[in-house]
Design a protein around this motif. Structure first.
Motif, PDB file in Angstrom:
ATOM      1  N   ASP A  36      42.810 -12.626 -42.008  1.00 31.51           N
ATOM      2  CA  ASP A  36      42.586 -13.710 -42.955  1.00 31.51           C
ATOM      3  C   ASP A  36      41.176 -14.251 -42.736  1.00 31.51           C
ATOM      4  O   ASP A  36      40.816 -14.603 -41.610  1.00 31.51           O
ATOM      5  CB  ASP A  36      43.635 -14.805 -42.726  1.00 31.51           C
ATOM      6  CG  ASP A  36      43.519 -15.926 -43.728  1.00 31.51           C
ATOM      7  OD1 ASP A  36      44.210 -15.856 -44.759  1.00 31.51           O
ATOM      8  OD2 ASP A  36      42.727 -16.864 -43.494  1.00 31.51           O
ATOM      9  N   ALA A  37      40.409 -14.332 -43.807  1.00 27.72           N
ATOM     10  CA  ALA A  37      39.008 -14.771 -43.708  1.00 27.72           C
ATOM     11  C   ALA A  37      38.908 -16.208 -43.176  1.00 27.72           C
ATOM     12  O   ALA A  37      38.002 -16.522 -42.393  1.00 27.72           O
ATOM     13  CB  ALA A  37      38.324 -14.657 -45.060  1.00 27.72           C
ATOM     14  N   GLN A  38      39.830 -17.067 -43.570  1.00 28.31           N
ATOM     15  CA  GLN A  38      39.790 -18.456 -43.106  1.00 28.31           C
ATOM     16  C   GLN A  38      40.062 -18.536 -41.603  1.00 28.31           C
ATOM     17  O   GLN A  38      39.426 -19.302 -40.897  1.00 28.31           O
ATOM     18  CB  GLN A  38      40.811 -19.304 -43.861  1.00 28.31           C
ATOM     19  CG  GLN A  38      40.452 -19.516 -45.316  1.00 28.31           C
ATOM     20  CD  GLN A  38      41.523 -20.308 -46.030  1.00 28.31           C
ATOM     21  OE1 GLN A  38      42.700 -19.986 -45.958  1.00 28.31           O
ATOM     22  NE2 GLN A  38      41.104 -21.348 -46.729  1.00 28.31           N
ATOM     23  N   VAL A  39      41.011 -17.740 -41.125  1.00 24.65           N
ATOM     24  CA  VAL A  39      41.323 -17.738 -39.691  1.00 24.65           C
ATOM     25  C   VAL A  39      40.145 -17.155 -38.909  1.00 24.65           C
ATOM     26  O   VAL A  39      39.809 -17.657 -37.837  1.00 24.65           O
ATOM     27  CB  VAL A  39      42.636 -16.964 -39.411  1.00 24.65           C
ATOM     28  CG1 VAL A  39      42.889 -16.840 -37.921  1.00 24.65           C
ATOM     29  CG2 VAL A  39      43.819 -17.658 -40.087  1.00 24.65           C
ATOM     30  N   SER A  40      39.499 -16.147 -39.453  1.00 23.37           N
ATOM     31  CA  SER A  40      38.312 -15.583 -38.795  1.00 23.37           C
ATOM     32  C   SER A  40      37.199 -16.625 -38.702  1.00 23.37           C
ATOM     33  O   SER A  40      36.515 -16.728 -37.684  1.00 23.37           O
ATOM     34  CB  SER A  40      37.805 -14.351 -39.557  1.00 23.37           C
ATOM     35  OG  SER A  40      38.752 -13.314 -39.470  1.00 23.37           O
ATOM     36  N   LYS A  41      37.026 -17.424 -39.754  1.00 19.72           N
ATOM     37  CA  LYS A  41      36.013 -18.480 -39.734  1.00 19.72           C
ATOM     38  C   LYS A  41      36.387 -19.550 -38.709  1.00 19.72           C
ATOM     39  O   LYS A  41      35.524 -20.062 -37.988  1.00 19.72           O
ATOM     40  CB  LYS A  41      35.858 -19.098 -41.121  1.00 19.72           C
ATOM     41  CG  LYS A  41      34.734 -20.107 -41.194  1.00 19.72           C
ATOM     42  CD  LYS A  41      34.498 -20.593 -42.603  1.00 19.72           C
ATOM     43  CE  LYS A  41      33.349 -21.586 -42.604  1.00 19.72           C
ATOM     44  NZ  LYS A  41      33.135 -22.195 -43.895  1.00 19.72           N
ATOM     45  N   SER A 125      38.674 -10.851 -35.500  1.00 16.72           N
ATOM     46  CA  SER A 125      37.388 -10.169 -35.617  1.00 16.72           C
ATOM     47  C   SER A 125      37.614  -8.665 -35.640  1.00 16.72           C
ATOM     48  O   SER A 125      38.642  -8.179 -35.156  1.00 16.72           O
ATOM     49  CB  SER A 125      36.528 -10.554 -34.408  1.00 16.72           C
ATOM     50  OG  SER A 125      35.366  -9.791 -34.339  1.00 16.72           O
ATOM     51  N   ASP A 126      36.655  -7.937 -36.175  1.00 17.62           N
ATOM     52  CA  ASP A 126      36.717  -6.480 -36.121  1.00 17.62           C
ATOM     53  C   ASP A 126      36.413  -5.974 -34.710  1.00 17.62           C
ATOM     54  O   ASP A 126      36.723  -4.844 -34.377  1.00 17.62           O
ATOM     55  CB  ASP A 126      35.732  -5.870 -37.116  1.00 17.62           C
ATOM     56  CG  ASP A 126      36.140  -6.137 -38.559  1.00 17.62           C
ATOM     57  OD1 ASP A 126      37.352  -6.344 -38.818  1.00 17.62           O
ATOM     58  OD2 ASP A 126      35.248  -6.161 -39.430  1.00 17.62           O
ATOM     59  N   TRP A 141      40.306 -19.228 -21.996  1.00 13.67           N
ATOM     60  CA  TRP A 141      39.581 -19.388 -23.255  1.00 13.67           C
ATOM     61  C   TRP A 141      39.396 -18.017 -23.868  1.00 13.67           C
ATOM     62  O   TRP A 141      39.587 -16.995 -23.210  1.00 13.67           O
ATOM     63  CB  TRP A 141      38.234 -20.087 -23.049  1.00 13.67           C
ATOM     64  CG  TRP A 141      37.172 -19.274 -22.352  1.00 13.67           C
ATOM     65  CD1 TRP A 141      36.213 -18.503 -22.940  1.00 13.67           C
ATOM     66  CD2 TRP A 141      36.974 -19.141 -20.936  1.00 13.67           C
ATOM     67  NE1 TRP A 141      35.427 -17.910 -21.989  1.00 13.67           N
ATOM     68  CE2 TRP A 141      35.872 -18.287 -20.742  1.00 13.67           C
ATOM     69  CE3 TRP A 141      37.617 -19.647 -19.815  1.00 13.67           C
ATOM     70  CZ2 TRP A 141      35.402 -17.929 -19.488  1.00 13.67           C
ATOM     71  CZ3 TRP A 141      37.142 -19.290 -18.557  1.00 13.67           C
ATOM     72  CH2 TRP A 141      36.054 -18.445 -18.397  1.00 13.67           C
ATOM     73  N   LEU A 142      39.043 -18.006 -25.135  1.00  9.47           N
ATOM     74  CA  LEU A 142      38.776 -16.760 -25.849  1.00  9.47           C
ATOM     75  C   LEU A 142      37.274 -16.575 -25.956  1.00  9.47           C
ATOM     76  O   LEU A 142      36.524 -17.542 -26.047  1.00  9.47           O
ATOM     77  CB  LEU A 142      39.384 -16.803 -27.250  1.00  9.47           C
ATOM     78  CG  LEU A 142      40.891 -16.988 -27.320  1.00  9.47           C
ATOM     79  CD1 LEU A 142      41.341 -17.147 -28.767  1.00  9.47           C
ATOM     80  CD2 LEU A 142      41.611 -15.831 -26.661  1.00  9.47           C
ATOM     81  N   SER A 143      36.865 -15.309 -25.951  1.00  6.92           N
ATOM     82  CA  SER A 143      35.451 -15.005 -26.063  1.00  6.92           C
ATOM     83  C   SER A 143      35.261 -13.759 -26.919  1.00  6.92           C
ATOM     84  O   SER A 143      36.117 -12.877 -26.941  1.00  6.92           O
ATOM     85  CB  SER A 143      34.853 -14.772 -24.667  1.00  6.92           C
ATOM     86  OG  SER A 143      33.479 -14.463 -24.767  1.00  6.92           O
ATOM     87  N   ASN A 144      34.125 -13.678 -27.573  1.00  4.55           N
ATOM     88  CA  ASN A 144      33.809 -12.485 -28.350  1.00  4.55           C
ATOM     89  C   ASN A 144      32.933 -11.518 -27.553  1.00  4.55           C
ATOM     90  O   ASN A 144      32.439 -10.550 -28.088  1.00  4.55           O
ATOM     91  CB  ASN A 144      33.168 -12.843 -29.692  1.00  4.55           C
ATOM     92  CG  ASN A 144      31.943 -13.712 -29.548  1.00  4.55           C
ATOM     93  OD1 ASN A 144      31.564 -14.114 -28.451  1.00  4.55           O
ATOM     94  ND2 ASN A 144      31.319 -14.020 -30.673  1.00  4.55           N
ATOM     95  N   GLU A 145      32.752 -11.824 -26.270  1.00  2.00           N
ATOM     96  CA  GLU A 145      32.017 -10.913 -25.387  1.00  2.00           C
ATOM     97  C   GLU A 145      32.740 -10.823 -24.041  1.00  2.00           C
ATOM     98  O   GLU A 145      33.396 -11.771 -23.615  1.00  2.00           O
ATOM     99  CB  GLU A 145      30.577 -11.381 -25.195  1.00  2.00           C
ATOM    100  CG  GLU A 145      30.441 -12.761 -24.611  1.00  2.00           C
ATOM    101  CD  GLU A 145      29.002 -13.247 -24.534  1.00  2.00           C
ATOM    102  OE1 GLU A 145      28.071 -12.438 -24.711  1.00  2.00           O
ATOM    103  OE2 GLU A 145      28.800 -14.433 -24.289  1.00  2.00           O
ATOM    104  N   GLU A 146      32.615  -9.681 -23.418  1.00  2.35           N
ATOM    105  CA  GLU A 146      33.296  -9.451 -22.146  1.00  2.35           C
ATOM    106  C   GLU A 146      32.668 -10.246 -20.994  1.00  2.35           C
ATOM    107  O   GLU A 146      33.344 -10.656 -20.059  1.00  2.35           O
ATOM    108  CB  GLU A 146      33.284  -7.948 -21.827  1.00  2.35           C
ATOM    109  CG  GLU A 146      34.228  -7.553 -20.728  1.00  2.35           C
ATOM    110  CD  GLU A 146      34.394  -6.046 -20.609  1.00  2.35           C
ATOM    111  OE1 GLU A 146      35.222  -5.631 -19.790  1.00  2.35           O
ATOM    112  OE2 GLU A 146      33.696  -5.279 -21.317  1.00  2.35           O
TER     113      GLU A 146
END
Length: 168
Positions: A36-41, A125-126, A141-146
């Motif tokens: 969902d685009a809103q959840v991704s935002k 995210s993809d 916490w969540l992160s978009n990098e390792e």
């Protein structure tokens, strides 16, 4: 002859029932997460809060939290259950309203837990999303990098923590 037929009938019935429940169990286990685009935002707003806290920037954390609330407020009511959405907005509102980074970090703990719960239903995210943990803060916490960039201690313990899992 009839008892042999009855035995085969019951055996076949058991096999069909077993196959049905096996297929049902597999379909639940492999249920597709929604994109969902809103959840991704919302996730990107969350990452902005995390980054601001890791940089010890209370002002930027508050601004990012306000943007999180705006995104959450604009979401369709059927995307996320109302109670979960209300919790997310309340937690982010608390971060936005206080200028004290210690308080923001405390509130971020609950926001992170709720975002993690949301990650089980939605694709953020993809790219992979990392669940990270700081033993000193006893918080995730969540992160978009390792790479570990700790939002709970910022520059004083920026690399404290471990990757607990990868969410795809």
């Amino acid at each position: 002859m009839q008892s042999l037929w009855a035995h085969e009938y019951h055996t076949m019935k058991k096999q069909i029932i077993t196959a049905f429940f096996t297929v049902l169990a597999i379909s639940f286990a492999t249920a597709q997460k929604k994109k969902d685009a809103q959840v991704s935002k919302l996730y990107q707003n969350y990452i902005a809060i995390k980054s601001a806290l890791a940089s010890d920037d209370a002002g930027k954390a508050a601004k990012s939290a306000s943007e999180f609330v705006q995104t959450a407020s604009a979401m369709k009511s059927n995307t996320i259950p109302a109670k979960n959405l209300a919790d997310l907005k309340n937690e982010a509102s608390g971060i936005a309203k206080t200028g004290k980074i210690a308080s923001q970090r405390e509130m971020f703990h609950n926001l992170s837990n709720d975002m993690y719960a949301l990650s089980r239903q939605f694709i953020f995210s993809d790219k992979p999303v990392y669940l990270q943990y700081c033993p000193m803060a006893e918080a995730s916490w969540l992160s978009n990098e390792e790479k570990i960039v700790n939002p709970y201690y910022g520059n004083s313990m920026l690399t404290c923590g471990t990757v607990k899992s990868t969410i795809k």
